[in-house]
Scaffold this motif. Sequence first.
Motif, PDB file in Angstrom:
ATOM      1  N   PRO A  89       0.706  -1.245   0.085  1.00  0.00           N
ATOM      2  CA  PRO A  89      -0.131   0.006  -0.079  1.00  0.00           C
ATOM      3  C   PRO A  89       0.845   1.390   0.050  1.00  0.00           C
ATOM      4  O   PRO A  89       1.812   1.287   0.607  1.00  0.00           O
ATOM      5  CB  PRO A  89      -0.656  -0.230   1.305  1.00  0.00           C
ATOM      6  N   THR A  90       0.298   2.188  -0.857  1.00  0.00           N
ATOM      7  CA  THR A  90       0.913   3.705  -0.734  1.00  0.00           C
ATOM      8  C   THR A  90       0.757   4.182   0.528  1.00  0.00           C
ATOM      9  O   THR A  90       1.719   5.064   0.922  1.00  0.00           O
ATOM     10  CB  THR A  90       0.548   4.338  -1.897  1.00  0.00           C
ATOM     11  N   SER A  91      -0.176   3.827   1.327  1.00  0.00           N
ATOM     12  CA  SER A  91      -0.682   4.393   2.461  1.00  0.00           C
ATOM     13  C   SER A  91      -1.809   3.764   3.302  1.00  0.00           C
ATOM     14  O   SER A  91      -2.474   3.242   2.367  1.00  0.00           O
ATOM     15  CB  SER A  91      -1.189   6.077   2.237  1.00  0.00           C
ATOM     16  N   PHE A  92      -1.902   3.932   4.526  1.00  0.00           N
ATOM     17  CA  PHE A  92      -3.122   3.379   5.165  1.00  0.00           C
ATOM     18  C   PHE A  92      -3.792   4.288   6.478  1.00  0.00           C
ATOM     19  O   PHE A  92      -2.557   4.860   7.054  1.00  0.00           O
ATOM     20  CB  PHE A  92      -2.886   1.769   5.733  1.00  0.00           C
ATOM     21  N   SER A  93      -4.612   4.190   7.028  1.00  0.00           N
ATOM     22  CA  SER A  93      -5.222   4.882   8.004  1.00  0.00           C
ATOM     23  C   SER A  93      -6.272   4.289   8.909  1.00  0.00           C
ATOM     24  O   SER A  93      -6.903   3.459   8.334  1.00  0.00           O
ATOM     25  CB  SER A  93      -5.716   6.380   7.522  1.00  0.00           C
ATOM     26  N   MET A  94      -6.270   4.578  10.253  1.00  0.00           N
ATOM     27  CA  MET A  94      -7.226   3.946  10.962  1.00  0.00           C
ATOM     28  C   MET A  94      -8.047   5.021  11.592  1.00  0.00           C
ATOM     29  O   MET A  94      -7.541   5.935  11.939  1.00  0.00           O
ATOM     30  CB  MET A  94      -6.389   3.243  12.130  1.00  0.00           C
ATOM     31  N   THR A  95      -9.418   4.667  11.658  1.00  0.00           N
ATOM     32  CA  THR A  95     -10.207   5.421  12.397  1.00  0.00           C
ATOM     33  C   THR A  95     -11.008   4.779  13.541  1.00  0.00           C
ATOM     34  O   THR A  95     -11.516   3.682  13.537  1.00  0.00           O
ATOM     35  CB  THR A  95     -11.465   5.960  11.482  1.00  0.00           C
ATOM     36  N   TYR A  96     -10.614   5.313  14.773  1.00  0.00           N
ATOM     37  CA  TYR A  96     -11.312   4.885  15.961  1.00  0.00           C
ATOM     38  C   TYR A  96     -12.379   5.621  16.408  1.00  0.00           C
ATOM     39  O   TYR A  96     -12.299   6.980  16.416  1.00  0.00           O
ATOM     40  CB  TYR A  96     -10.213   4.825  17.149  1.00  0.00           C
ATOM     41  N   LYS A  97     -13.441   5.218  16.916  1.00  0.00           N
ATOM     42  CA  LYS A  97     -14.667   5.881  17.344  1.00  0.00           C
ATOM     43  C   LYS A  97     -15.082   5.773  18.694  1.00  0.00           C
ATOM     44  O   LYS A  97     -14.620   4.610  19.234  1.00  0.00           O
ATOM     45  CB  LYS A  97     -15.849   5.415  16.383  1.00  0.00           C
ATOM     46  N   THR A  98     -15.739   6.684  19.133  1.00  0.00           N
ATOM     47  CA  THR A  98     -16.247   6.509  20.564  1.00  0.00           C
ATOM     48  C   THR A  98     -17.590   7.041  20.740  1.00  0.00           C
ATOM     49  O   THR A  98     -17.890   8.524  20.225  1.00  0.00           O
ATOM     50  CB  THR A  98     -15.336   7.279  21.820  1.00  0.00           C
ATOM     51  N   LYS A  99     -18.600   6.312  21.167  1.00  0.00           N
ATOM     52  CA  LYS A  99     -19.750   6.871  21.251  1.00  0.00           C
ATOM     53  C   LYS A  99     -20.262   7.360  22.577  1.00  0.00           C
ATOM     54  O   LYS A  99     -20.066   6.629  23.650  1.00  0.00           O
ATOM     55  CB  LYS A  99     -21.004   5.888  20.752  1.00  0.00           C
ATOM     56  N   HIS A 100     -20.742   8.649  22.743  1.00  0.00           N
ATOM     57  CA  HIS A 100     -21.143   9.088  24.097  1.00  0.00           C
ATOM     58  C   HIS A 100     -22.769   9.688  23.998  1.00  0.00           C
ATOM     59  O   HIS A 100     -23.250   9.852  22.943  1.00  0.00           O
ATOM     60  CB  HIS A 100     -20.411  10.385  24.276  1.00  0.00           C
ATOM     61  N   ASN A 101     -23.120   9.715  25.306  1.00  0.00           N
ATOM     62  CA  ASN A 101     -24.566  10.040  25.549  1.00  0.00           C
ATOM     63  C   ASN A 101     -24.312  11.528  25.430  1.00  0.00           C
ATOM     64  O   ASN A 101     -23.680  12.219  26.278  1.00  0.00           O
ATOM     65  CB  ASN A 101     -24.971   9.707  26.758  1.00  0.00           C
ATOM     66  N   THR A 102     -25.047  12.560  24.868  1.00  0.00           N
ATOM     67  CA  THR A 102     -25.033  13.851  24.289  1.00  0.00           C
ATOM     68  C   THR A 102     -25.922  14.736  25.115  1.00  0.00           C
ATOM     69  O   THR A 102     -26.249  15.759  24.657  1.00  0.00           O
ATOM     70  CB  THR A 102     -24.932  14.401  22.914  1.00  0.00           C
TER      71      THR A 102
END
Length: 247
Positions: free
Chosen positions: A36-49
């Motif tokens: 791969p020429t690049s890779f990225s990771m996306t991490y998520k957190t769900k909160h009560n707003t």
Amino acid sequence: MMGGALTKLKIDTYKDDTYSNSSKINTDAFEAFINPTSFSMTYKTKHNTDQANGNSKASLGYIASPPSDLQLEFLFDGTGVTQANPGNKLINTIAEKLGKKDAFVKKAVEKQITDFYNATGKLDGTIHKPYNVVITWGDLHFKGILSEFTIDYKMFTNEGKALRAIGKAKFSESISKELAAKEENKQSPDLTHKRTVQDGDTLPLMTDRIYGDSKYYLEVAKANGLVNFRQLKPGSELYFPPIEKIS
């Protein structure tokens, strides 16, 4: 800079999200032609707003951590420019065996994309869905499913055959509850770990990372059939058995 064998990104295919040996499908595994020429990771957190009446600020309460996403960008090349890279001799070897270098080049991009999609996105009629995959490359070890795949074609022959394309793939994490529970407890007695050796790694160091103690390194060496465990080869894979089997 220390040298070593070029490690290629690999995608192993599975019938389900347990990623067990019995669910592994070897026929459609994919190894990147060009990494791969690049890779990225996306991490998520769900909160009560929710915000209480009369308050100008909100106190966010944790709800859950949704599955993470992995974005990979591949270069699918059929121009032959990779000949100058000693780490990409496969294209030249195949071309020479075929005896028709030009014919191979014209088909290279199409074949690379097809091989990738067969491993990640094609519907398998026996399981009624695409495969689950395990993606490994260096420190990257991701389990999930393909959620998006976009191909940008860049170069063409006079006949309109693609000579170069950029593939942008998005994978979403997908792990069974049972496996997730085991991975959250890294000392789980029934979980086998697999790691790729990096430059500077030693067996005692890797054993300490996995088990929290380096004292098991001789047992790990025996399990992997290592004669000289002091000289690990970068890019090679080592298996770290469940603790109860080696303690």
